[in-house]
Design an enzyme around this catalytic site. Structure first.
Site, PDB file in Angstrom:
ATOM      1  N   THR A  53      63.526  26.441  10.716  1.00 30.03           N
ATOM      2  CA  THR A  53      63.772  26.974   9.376  1.00 30.03           C
ATOM      3  C   THR A  53      65.271  26.926   9.157  1.00 30.03           C
ATOM      4  OG1 THR A  53      63.842  29.219  10.284  1.00 30.03           O
ATOM      5  CG2 THR A  53      61.792  28.517   9.268  1.00 30.03           C
ATOM      6  N   GLY A  54      65.877  25.722   9.141  1.00 28.09           N
ATOM      7  CA  GLY A  54      67.299  25.554   8.813  1.00 28.09           C
ATOM      8  C   GLY A  54      67.454  26.090   7.421  1.00 28.09           C
ATOM      9  N   THR A  55      68.175  27.161   7.217  1.00 31.03           N
ATOM     10  CA  THR A  55      67.841  28.111   6.173  1.00 31.03           C
ATOM     11  C   THR A  55      69.043  28.710   5.493  1.00 31.03           C
ATOM     12  OG1 THR A  55      65.885  28.792   7.331  1.00 31.03           O
ATOM     13  CG2 THR A  55      66.899  30.462   5.995  1.00 31.03           C
ATOM     14  N   THR A  56      68.765  29.420   4.395  1.00 33.58           N
ATOM     15  CA  THR A  56      69.706  30.413   3.897  1.00 33.58           C
ATOM     16  C   THR A  56      68.932  31.697   3.654  1.00 33.58           C
ATOM     17  OG1 THR A  56      70.713  28.611   2.665  1.00 33.58           O
ATOM     18  CG2 THR A  56      71.588  30.816   2.298  1.00 33.58           C
TER      19      THR A  56
ATOM     20  N   GLY B 167      72.742  27.607   5.915  1.00 29.29           N
ATOM     21  CA  GLY B 167      73.373  27.554   4.594  1.00 29.29           C
ATOM     22  C   GLY B 167      74.303  28.712   4.315  1.00 29.29           C
TER      23      GLY B 167
END
Lengths: 276, 248
Positions: free
Chosen positions: B47-50, B179
């Site tokens: 979940t490369g995320t913000t 992010g």
């Protein structure tokens, strides 16, 4: 907690076996042999939720490296009377994992006295796959209908899951997802859903080298499961148009000499076989 | 690892670089396909995320994007990263999808059990400590950055940050995920203590939009939730309704 402790104990245990496998590889290469490559179902599998249930689809090719090991393998596995699971990744892993969870789910169902729920199967699968930290290469599309309606999950080898109205997995997943993203609509009729899944798998079969042969479908509704194998023989073996055999008389015969060989019968014995 | 965006934060890349050591050996030989096609045995779902959480007087506002990636392929474009741990305690998940889902389920079980023993709604600090206990003990094996946020009777709205490594710290505002690096400046400039719920919602939506615009691993829709004594209110802001900042 018990679950997390167990996860990492098993992780350490599995890491040991992985080291053992690595050692075996080195030993084998010293002798000049190579360990057999794991057979993978370089695959296209997908599922869609429609008005009355779910439709699961899969191709039927199993590959061993660049060679097709099985032209007509079955990738839609039985979990329970109302739940089925498509498997991509290492063929042995998907087969054994689905069988184990199917067995445990049947015992669970007898214990609760109820029809099993898709969420239960999802929990059991994800907790097992997480425990093995991704070393069990099983990427699954789990679908079924239970007391709360139709459900569809995608389950990844490391143990993460997504609950969605349409999912694809396998090497042909991008091709299949393109079809879904174009034509999926919520609350489709059964025939439209079957056609959509068929087209998605076909996209995988014709545009991905790892997928091929036929299209299997499984339609699960509240009271009925329709396992259609094959739904579409998209790659029938062609009939050969020519023949390399020469017809009798192609070569002209100049002379013919026949020599009978006389054999004398010395002994005749009969031994009866026990066919009981 | 190939397929990761170039400007990922350093910590993220280190963790990803460490991963190949643990990767199964047979996975390397199988295919020489392009990185854009997911190789299921090799690349983990992330979940490369913000994610973001803000305290206000009377509750908290939490927000997240909705993108889950396997390498360069988006595995789920409508993910719900705001996970319910208890009635009025939620967590925002970033990092490995499998790790965070497993931890969240374990903590939800432990907290539910604890709450029944207490016969009382649990404290947010308790939930945060349960997360910290798992994330710190198994810090070598896990990749999980979590924001725990909720409301309880004792301290009202609280946000606790449990980043990779297993630290625990309470903050009035916290951002996380790949992010988040793009919006630290925005938050420093625009967050003021004493904002009400609607202002918190707006600043969260704005910050997430900015991060999603710049970070390749974040995108999709913005999911917001506000947690207070009254309960939990969830909102979704679709792509075309996001606040726009650039003029070109």
């Amino acid at each position: 907690s018990a679950i997390l402790n167990q996860s990492f104990f098993m992780f350490v245990l599995f890491a040991y076996w992985q080291c053992k496998n690595a050692v075996l590889e080195i030993e084998a290469s010293k002798v000049g042999c190579s360990v057999p490559a794991a057979r993978k179902t370089g695959t296209t599998i997908c599922g869609v939720v429609f008005k009355d249930g779910v439709v699961l689809g899969a191709d039927t090719r199993a590959t061993e490296g660049m060679i097709v090991a099985d032209k007509n393998c079955s990738k839609i596995h039985y979990i329970s009377p109302n739940i089925y699971c498509c498997g991509a990744g290492t063929a042995a892993d998907t087969e054994m994992t689905t069988q184990l969870i199917s067995s445990n789910l049947e015992l669970h169902s007898l214990s609760t006295g109820r029809l099993p729920r898709v969420a239960t199967a999802n929990r059991m699968l994800k907790q097992m796959l997480f425990r093995y930290q991704g070393y069990i290469g099983a990427a699954l599309v789990l679908g079924g209908v239970d007391c709360n309606g139709p459900h569809l999950y995608s389950i990844y080898p490391h143990g993460s899951t997504d609950k969605l109205p349409y999912v694809t997995m396998g090497s042909g997943s991008l091709a299949a997802m393109a079809v879904f993203e174009d034509r999926y609509k919520p609350d489709m009729e059964e025939d439209a859903a079957k056609q959509l899944v068929r087209d998605a798998i076909a996209a995988g079969i014709f545009n991905d080298l790892g997928s091929g042969s036929n299209i299997d479908l499984c339609v699960i509704t509240k009271n009925k499961v329709n396992y259609i194998r094959p739904h579409d023989e998209a790659n029938k073996k062609g009939v050969r148009t020519g023949d390399y055999k020469y017809k009798q008389g192609t070569t002209g015969v100049l002379t013919k000499a026949v020599t009978p060989i006389d054999l004398e019968l010395l002994e005749e014995s009969v031994q009866t076989m026990d066919t009981s | 690892m190939r397929g990761q965006p170039l400007l990922s934060p350093v910590i993220h890349r280190e963790k990803m670089a460490a991963a190949p050591v643990m990767m199964p050996y047979f996975g390397q030989q199988i295919s020489s396909k392009s990185d854009l096609v997911p190789d299921w045995t090799r690349q983990e779902v992330s979940t490369g995320t913000t994610i973001m959480a803000v305290e206000y007087d009377g509750g908290v506002v939490i927000g997240a994007d909705s993108r889950t990636t396997t390498g360069a392929y988006i595995a789920n474009r409508v993910t719900d990263k705001l996970t319910r741990i208890h009635d009025k305690i939620y967590c925002c998940r970033s990092g490995s999808a499998a790790d965070t889902q497993a931890i969240a389920e374990v903590v939800a079980y432990q907290l539910g059990f604890h709450s029944i023993e207490l016969d009382e709604p649990p404290l947010v600090e308790t939930a945060a400590n349960l997360f910290r206990a798992s994330c710190y003990r198994y810090r070598e094996e896990l990749t999980a950055g979590i924001l725990v946020a909720g409301w309880d009777k004792r301290k009202g709205g609280q946000v606790y940050s449990v980043p990779i490594g297993g630290m625990l710290v309470r903050q009035p505002v916290s951002v996380g995920g790949s992010g988040s690096t793009y919006i630290y400046g925005f938050m420093d400039a625009n967050y003021k203590p004493g904002m009400n719920k609607e202002q918190c919602m707006e600043i969260t939506a704005a910050a997430l939009s900015l991060a999603m615009e710049r970070d390749g691993s974040s995108g999709g829709v913005v999911r917001l939730a506000s947690i207070s004594e009254e309960g939990v209110e969830r909102r979704v802001i679709l792509g075309n309704q996001l606040p726009k900042f650039s003029t070109h």
